[in-house]
Design a protein around this motif. Structure first.
Motif, mmCIF file in Angstrom:
data_model
loop_
_atom_site.group_PDB
_atom_site.id
_atom_site.type_symbol
_atom_site.label_atom_id
_atom_site.label_comp_id
_atom_site.label_asym_id
_atom_site.label_seq_id
_atom_site.Cartn_x
_atom_site.Cartn_y
_atom_site.Cartn_z
ATOM 1 N N GLN A 25 36.853 88.245 -120.165
ATOM 2 C CA GLN A 25 35.822 89.089 -120.047
ATOM 3 C C GLN A 25 35.664 89.325 -118.492
ATOM 4 O OE1 GLN A 25 35.104 91.001 -122.634
ATOM 5 N NE2 GLN A 25 34.542 92.287 -120.848
ATOM 6 N N MET A 26 35.629 88.063 -117.720
ATOM 7 C CA MET A 26 35.387 88.395 -116.455
ATOM 8 C C MET A 26 36.546 89.056 -115.581
ATOM 9 S SD MET A 26 33.292 88.231 -114.023
ATOM 10 C CE MET A 26 32.023 87.233 -114.418
ATOM 11 N N LEU A 27 37.574 88.796 -115.774
ATOM 12 C CA LEU A 27 38.935 89.108 -115.382
ATOM 13 C C LEU A 27 39.007 90.599 -115.484
ATOM 14 C CD1 LEU A 27 41.679 88.577 -113.781
ATOM 15 C CD2 LEU A 27 42.704 88.254 -115.881
ATOM 16 N N GLY A 28 38.745 90.956 -116.785
ATOM 17 C CA GLY A 28 38.796 92.464 -117.338
ATOM 18 C C GLY A 28 37.973 93.225 -116.807
ATOM 19 N N THR A 29 36.560 92.787 -116.696
ATOM 20 C CA THR A 29 35.720 93.516 -115.802
ATOM 21 C C THR A 29 35.798 93.430 -114.425
ATOM 22 O OG1 THR A 29 33.717 92.632 -117.227
ATOM 23 C CG2 THR A 29 33.188 93.475 -115.143
ATOM 24 N N ILE A 30 36.276 92.630 -113.695
ATOM 25 C CA ILE A 30 36.686 92.837 -112.043
ATOM 26 C C ILE A 30 37.658 93.632 -111.917
ATOM 27 C CG2 ILE A 30 37.487 91.465 -110.192
ATOM 28 C CD1 ILE A 30 36.015 88.924 -111.402
ATOM 29 N N PHE A 31 38.583 93.608 -112.796
ATOM 30 C CA PHE A 31 39.791 94.649 -112.648
ATOM 31 C C PHE A 31 39.057 95.955 -112.626
ATOM 32 C CE2 PHE A 31 43.139 97.446 -114.632
ATOM 33 C CZ PHE A 31 44.071 97.126 -113.877
#
Length: 475
Positions: free
Chosen positions: A350-356
């Motif tokens: 989730q964090m990776l997707g949100t940052i992207f």
């Protein structure tokens, strides 16, 4: 507040059947009249646009054809491609995607037509030497000085809208950043405003060079990551397409956090987000394309077909498919938050997707805000208010700060109103100037066959001498 409520009510009505019928009628008529030029010459358009991105152009102009397109794409590739598509799905259901595609296919010929007219009737500013073209110019020079009032009204409406356009874009950046980082909104607004002013101070050349680097990068990055996700979810894609087509014509019941949708809602949100994203029919794109050094109006008009294809058929579709494949669209979320959740779910982090998604939104929104202010500057030029350019830039940058703490829902609805009015006026004018567009297409095809080309202004005047409005009618 009463005035805003009235504008929002008009906007909700306008973006329903009225604009759908008008857009469809004009697009279908132009398609038949020009023998479906946008489809029969689609391969030709891609070959002579994306296939010639390093072509500097053989005519007069301030920037290359590709730079002009990147500048226009910097406006169209914005929050609408990410947050707007998710809003459409969360409100109108999967069927909204079908209507978004349909308005894009109709947008091919409309955007081609308005850009072609913009190039044909553009003028060089005698004081600055810069080329300007767009709705105001092709109305005044193509329809005659008796129509000048309509061009002025359009320029005033768009000029007013564009000065607070950065508020919409930067507000979306703030909302997205909040989910990833604990950064005060005002800091994001101030940083955005300063960076905007630095780029804008250099004018169209500075802006086009910036767009030429940033736009292809951000579009490619977003598309590549989306394709990777879709490959990982390949088994779900047939079912997703089934839902898109099924619920484009039938109501969808509530499921999970999704409140359900009617066909009318699917049409309304698919249409609104499609037009808002690719801006076909609003008359905005010619403001950027008219600076091109292409040596024929239709040559630059081909970039309009490519522009809508990249913006809606490619980028918006990537967002829609990822959101639907992830299943996050039934979570009850909407906008950028829904897109971020969808990418995070699909990537398994989730964090990776949100940052992207946050990074992409920041780039999309920033470039859109930049070009929107530039569009406002062109409107000032049309209104003979060039002396207000610097104050206008400062005010536009100030709205970036205001938007960092503003109300997104109100701003989105106001934008729907402004774009709706501009679209109605522009679609009517494109219909009225169908003879000029047809004459330019025939001239282009003849020159394509003979291989004889001239600078843009000469090509336009030679193509439609009997329809041209002479310089004496500039007053």
């Amino acid at each position: 507040m009463i005035i805003i409520d009235i504008m929002m009510a008009i906007s909700n009505w306008l973006w329903g059947w009225p604009l759908l019928i008008l857009t469809s009628a004009v697009a279908v008529y132009l398609s038949f009249r020009f023998k479906f030029f946008q489809f029969t010459k689609f391969g030709h358009a891609l070959k002579n646009t994306l296939g010639k991105i390093f072509d500097k152009g053989d005519g007069e102009g301030d920037v290359s054809p590709f730079q002009a397109c990147c500048t226009a794409l910097a406006s169209t590739l914005g929050v609408g491609n990410i947050a707007g598509v998710s809003i459409a799905i969360a409100t109108g259901g999967p069927g909204a995607v079908f209507w978004m595609w349909l308005v894009a296919l109709m947008g091919f010929i409309v955007k081609f037509s308005e850009i072609t007219l913009g190039m044909a009737y553009r003028e060089r500013d005698p004081e600055t030497g810069k080329w300007h073209g767009g709705f105001y110019w092709y109305v005044r020079r193509g329809l005659g000085k008796n129509w000048k009032w309509l061009g002025i009204i359009w320029a005033i409406i768009l000029g007013c809208a564009m000065v607070f356009a950065p508020a919409v874009q930067i507000n979306s950046v703030v909302e997205s950043v909040r989910t990833s980082f604990d950064i005060p909104p005002i800091i994001i607004g101030v940083i955005s405003a300063v960076l905007m002013f630095i780029v804008l101070i250099g004018g169209i050349k500075s802006l086009s060079h910036f767009a030429e680097v940033v736009v292809p990068f951000m579009a490619l990055a977003y598309t590549v990551v989306s394709i990777i996700i879709l490959i990982m979810s390949a088994g779900k894609i047939p079912g997703i397409f089934g839902m898109i087509f099924q619920y484009a014509f039938t109501p969808m019941a509530a499921t999970g956090g999704f409140a359900g949708s009617t066909v009318v809602l699917a049409i309304r949100w698919g249409l609104a987000r499609g037009v808002y994203s690719n801006e076909a029919g609003t008359g905005m794109a010619p403001l950027a394309h008219s600076s091109s050094s292409a040596n024929h109006p239709v040559k630059q008009g081909l970039w309009g077909i490519t522009e809508v294809f990249v913006d809606t058929i490619v980028v918006c579709t990537m967002t829609a498919l990822v959101v639907l494949c992830s299943g996050a669209w039934t979570s009850g979320q909407t906008g950028a938050a829904l897109t971020a959740t969808a990418f995070g779910t699909a990537l398994g982090n989730q964090m990776l997707g949100t940052i992207f998604v946050t990074i992409i939104i920041a780039l999309f929104a920033f470039t859109t805000a930049l070009v929107n202010v530039y569009y406002g500057e062109v409107c000032l030029s049309a209104l003979k208010l060039d002396k207000l350019t610097i104050p206008y830039r400062i005010l536009g940058c100030a709205f970036a700060i205001i938007g960092s703490v503003g109300a997104l829902s109100v701003l989105w609805n106001l934008f729907d109103f402004f774009f709706g009015v501009c679209a109605v006026l522009n679609l009517i004018v494109c219909f009225l100037m169908r003879k000029q567009i047809g004459a330019l297409i025939n001239d282009y095809l003849a020159r394509l066959k003979s291989g004889k080309w001239e600078p843009t202004s000469e090509a336009a005047s030679n193509a439609i001498p009997e329809l041209w409005v002479n310089n004496k009618d500039k007053a």
